[in-house]
Enzyme design. Sequence first.
Site, short mmCIF file in Angstrom:
data_model
loop_
_atom_site.label_atom_id
_atom_site.label_comp_id
_atom_site.label_asym_id
_atom_site.label_seq_id
_atom_site.Cartn_x
_atom_site.Cartn_y
_atom_site.Cartn_z
N HIS A 23 -2.08 -0.13 -0.58
CA HIS A 23 -2.09 -1.44 0.35
C HIS A 23 -3.17 -2.29 0.21
CE1 HIS A 23 1.31 0.85 3.10
NE2 HIS A 23 1.73 0.24 2.01
N HIS A 79 13.63 2.31 -1.41
CA HIS A 79 12.52 1.52 -0.63
C HIS A 79 12.13 0.52 -1.58
CE1 HIS A 79 9.33 0.50 1.76
NE2 HIS A 79 8.52 1.45 1.38
N GLU A 81 9.39 -1.43 -1.35
CA GLU A 81 7.94 -1.75 -1.67
C GLU A 81 7.45 -1.42 -2.96
OE1 GLU A 81 5.55 -0.07 1.35
OE2 GLU A 81 3.78 -1.26 0.98
N ASP A 83 5.29 -0.30 -4.83
CA ASP A 83 5.01 0.99 -5.48
C ASP A 83 6.08 2.11 -6.01
OD1 ASP A 83 5.43 1.22 -2.73
OD2 ASP A 83 4.32 3.31 -2.56
N HIS A 146 8.99 3.78 6.35
CA HIS A 146 8.13 3.01 7.38
C HIS A 146 8.40 1.52 7.09
CE1 HIS A 146 4.97 1.72 4.27
NE2 HIS A 146 6.06 2.11 3.68
N ASP A 165 8.90 7.73 0.97
CA ASP A 165 7.61 7.90 1.50
C ASP A 165 7.79 8.91 2.59
OD1 ASP A 165 6.44 5.82 0.40
OD2 ASP A 165 6.83 4.31 1.54
N TYR A 193 -1.69 10.59 5.84
CA TYR A 193 -0.65 9.69 5.38
C TYR A 193 0.06 9.32 6.56
CZ TYR A 193 3.16 8.04 2.46
OH TYR A 193 4.12 7.21 1.92
N HIS A 226 5.63 10.26 -3.13
CA HIS A 226 4.11 10.20 -3.45
C HIS A 226 3.98 11.75 -3.22
CE1 HIS A 226 3.49 5.97 -3.19
NE2 HIS A 226 4.17 5.91 -1.91
FE1 FEO Z 1 6.39 2.25 1.50
FE2 FEO Z 1 5.18 4.38 -0.96
O1 FEO Z 1 5.74 2.62 -0.26
#
Ligand code: FEO
Length: 395
Positions: A23, A79, A81, A83, A146, A165, A193, A226
Amino acid sequence: MKKNIKSNVYWVGKVDWELKKFHGEEFSTHNGSTYNSYLIQEEKNVLIDTVWLPYAEEFVENLAKEIDLDMIDYIVVNHGEVDHSGALPELMKHIPDKPIYCTANAVKSLKGQYHQDWNFQVVKTGDKIDIGNGKHLIFVEMTMLHWPDSMATYLTEDNILFSNDAFGQHFATDRLYNDLVDQCVLFSEAEKYFANILNPFNQILRKKLDQVISMNLDIDIIATSHGVIWRDNPMQIIEKYVMWANDYQENQITILYDTMWNGTRKMAEKISEGIELADKDVVVKVFNIAKNDTNDMMTEIFRSKMILIGSPTIGNSILHSVAGFLHFVKELKFKNKKAASFGCYGWSGEATKVINESLKSAGFEIIGEGFKNQWNPDEESIKNIIEYGKEIAKY
Ligand code: FEO
């Protein structure tokens, strides 16, 4: 190289050993991370999520060695995002018309980031797609877990929940599964996390966990996006989440400060001494905000029943290190925790008031007006500060 998870399900992600910040500069990742992508090869071939943008070309090259890209029937984006979606633009250059299954909010996110009008197929909780051989993918919206676009995908028959996530950890490892890695590192990263990413959404998380549990899905494996995949007693991480999402605290008091000429540091140490004299059972930890990792300190706050924040007065206010730290504390929306302030001053002494206001707006129950000490503590002051620590321990 793809790695078999179960039946015809494979991991095709990327282990990022060198990641130190996530981030932007917001989240420290002492143990690196992974971007987990999964390939399901039934009658239909399905790709679930991709990897972070810098690894897009490598990801698509590797994927093309495992499967003719034209043979991919469906793409699931849990998701948007970057990543997890970062390799989509590279992949879609090869297969531009393939359907992408995602939530309505994910369409907004993907269009907003990549400015492409791909073949989006919007799904909601309970929607399913048939992938052949008697297996289905069922989608579960995970709104605000999230991000507003997040969802999870459940594979029937193999009983795998692709949770994205949720239940993840920033933990680089080639060992893939929760039972094959150092348990201390695993749970420490999982808790960090949770504290730094998921804690603000506790109320939503509690409802979502109830919903997932009430769906009675048999879950043999939780395949996160992750870190490791939970295959050994996957319910253990769900149980941890239930515990963490309920305004978690341990018998811990954490003292966090910054200092100019060591006066506020001495106060922190003497308050700690007072607490320990009054209560042998409570765990007391002391951190200099400017010298320690912010996310690690947030995790310590997450564990605490009470925090004390210290700053000397400067410019009728507090040190910017403490101000920035308090801003982050507020973002994480901690609940059911007490707080107090302290600090040295030479002239005007506003620091404790400024800290208390900030902690109050962050949702903490404030104890007292704060302990101020003019100039550097002398012997008499030190006795008083120790007494203050003893008093604080009673709350
Ligand atoms: Fe919310 Fe692993 O990205």
